[in-house]
Design an enzyme around this catalytic site. Structure first.
Site, mmCIF file in Angstrom:
data_model
loop_
_atom_site.group_PDB
_atom_site.id
_atom_site.type_symbol
_atom_site.label_atom_id
_atom_site.label_comp_id
_atom_site.label_asym_id
_atom_site.label_seq_id
_atom_site.Cartn_x
_atom_site.Cartn_y
_atom_site.Cartn_z
ATOM 1 C CG ASP A 230 -2.030 -1.046 0.935
ATOM 2 O OD1 ASP A 230 -1.788 -2.237 1.205
ATOM 3 O OD2 ASP A 230 -3.101 -0.677 0.408
ATOM 4 C CG ASN A 240 0.546 -5.713 1.659
ATOM 5 O OD1 ASN A 240 -0.152 -5.088 0.857
ATOM 6 N ND2 ASN A 240 0.519 -7.027 1.732
HETATM 7 O O1 MRU Z 1 -7.768 -2.894 2.777
HETATM 8 P P1 MRU Z 1 -7.484 -3.285 1.366
HETATM 9 O O2 MRU Z 1 -8.235 -4.496 0.925
HETATM 10 O O3 MRU Z 1 -7.607 -2.123 0.416
HETATM 11 O O4 MRU Z 1 -5.935 -3.694 1.395
HETATM 12 C C1 MRU Z 1 -5.319 -4.120 0.208
HETATM 13 C C2 MRU Z 1 -3.923 -4.558 0.397
HETATM 14 O O5 MRU Z 1 -3.355 -4.481 1.458
HETATM 15 C C3 MRU Z 1 -3.189 -5.025 -0.828
HETATM 16 O O6 MRU Z 1 -2.254 -6.009 -0.491
HETATM 17 C C4 MRU Z 1 -2.454 -3.830 -1.439
HETATM 18 O O7 MRU Z 1 -3.322 -2.751 -1.610
HETATM 19 C C5 MRU Z 1 -1.855 -4.168 -2.735
HETATM 20 S S1 MRU Z 1 -3.121 -4.408 -3.970
HETATM 21 C C6 MRU Z 1 -2.393 -4.590 -5.467
#
Ligand code: MRU
Length: 337
Positions: A230, A240
């Protein structure tokens, strides 16, 4: 390297000319329903509520939110930009996409030109994912087992996916013999979304509970833990989905390698280390209930951070479309800037 078309069939963020259509990820895997957003406020709400989620996908959705605002005039635009930026705090792709749209506005772009910019953000993400798939798959070696976490696939991006893109490419190339996916408590992105993508695209995979990861890695069935990000700080520390950090610790203990796969829009050189990354805290209700049904005694409290930071020292390779950084703890990310 070619990925079989059957391994890449899902698109979750769809521009429909006057509206943004989002596959409602809260309802998967059993209901495939779309939500149409016609205002920037609806897009911001969809990001907050996880109708659309995953770092690249929320950046792309926000860019389309700016297009919807621009069609309503400059007052709507001025109101929309901070509202979209505040929708979620950790994934820097959101801020990156809004900064890019703002630069276009500052350069005089009208609503039509902004539509072109949002489309470029979306198209470039898909191309980056395909390229990262090849770069990441080339690192794997042959006959490997992989474990992935959360959902990093077509649902989380413009398509193909980041970490799941490497899985797609690695399976197509015959490098990967076994795919394991962690369920990813509490929102179950792994169980509900990644397993749906993999089954739908014909990639054999085995679901594990998050708590089974150390036991699995002790068995020697996993050579690579492959995850998305993220936000990647300048020193390679990586935020992440919650649980990534413990997977990296377990991987190091058992001699498995950790690969982080993310487009350059996830790299934040303005943030020196992981300690500077804001970690989103979500409603404790996500932990206290399941599928809308309370599972914990009334009166109990819960703490629900939804991301964690994996130190760069536990990461073996960071794959971006600009190239691969191995041992990011020693080199950081600036070499690719
Ligand atoms: O809370 P989320 O579902 O948005 O979290 C997503 C993640 O942590 C993913 O691993 C990250 O965004 C990478 S997506 C290509």
């Amino acid at each position: 390297m070619t990925t079989m078309p059957s391994h890449d069939s899902i698109r979750a963020v769809l521009w429909r000319g006057d509206r943004l259509r989002l596959l409602d990820q809260r309802r998967l895997p059993f209901v495939e329903d779309y939500i149409d957003c016609t205002t920037p406020a609806e897009v911001a709400q969809a990001i907050r509520d996880l109708v659309v989620r995953g770092a690249p996908a929320i950046g792309i959705a926000a860019a389309w939110g700016v297009v919807l605002a621009a069609r309503r005039g400059s007052d709507a635009l001025a109101e929309a930009l901070p509202m979209l930026r505040a929708a979620r705090p950790t994934a820097v792709n959101l801020m990156w996409a809004l900064d890019r749209m703002q630069r276009a506005i500052a350069a005089g772009a009208d609503a039509l030109a902004l539509e072109g910019e949002a489309q470029a953000i979306q198209d470039e993400d898909l191309a980056a994912n395909r390229h990262m798939g090849e770069l990441g798959a080339a690192l794997l070696g042959d006959g490997v087992g992989v474990l992935t976490h959360c959902n990093t696939g077509s649902l989380a991006t413009a398509g193909f996916g980041t970490a799941l893109g490497v899985v797609r490419a690695g399976v197509s190339a015959g490098h990967i013999t076994q795919v394991f996916a962690g369920e990813t408590r509490p929102w179950l992105q792994g169980a509900r979304l990644t397993m749906w993508e993999l089954v739908r695209d014909g990639i054999p995979a085995t679901l594990i509970s998050d708590s089974a990861a150390a036991h699995l890695m002790a068995s020697g069935k996993v050579q690579w833990v492959i995850v998305g990000a993220d936000r990647i700080a300048a020193n390679g520390d990586t935020a992440n989905k919650i649980g990534t950090y413990q997977l990296a610790i377990v991987a190091r203990h058992h001699g498995a390698k950790v690969m982080v796969v993310a487009p350059w829009s996830t790299v934040d050189l303005e943030t020196p280390t992981g300690a500077d990354i804001e970690i989103e805290l979500r409603d404790p209700a996500e932990l206290l209930s399941h599928a809308g049904q309370r599972t914990v005694v009334d009166g109990a409290v819960a703490w629900n951070p939804v991301f964690d930071v994996t130190p760069a020292s536990l990461i073996d390779a960071i794959v971006t479309e600009r190239g691969v950084v191995t041992s990011p703890a020693t080199s950081g990310m600036r070499g690719l800037a």
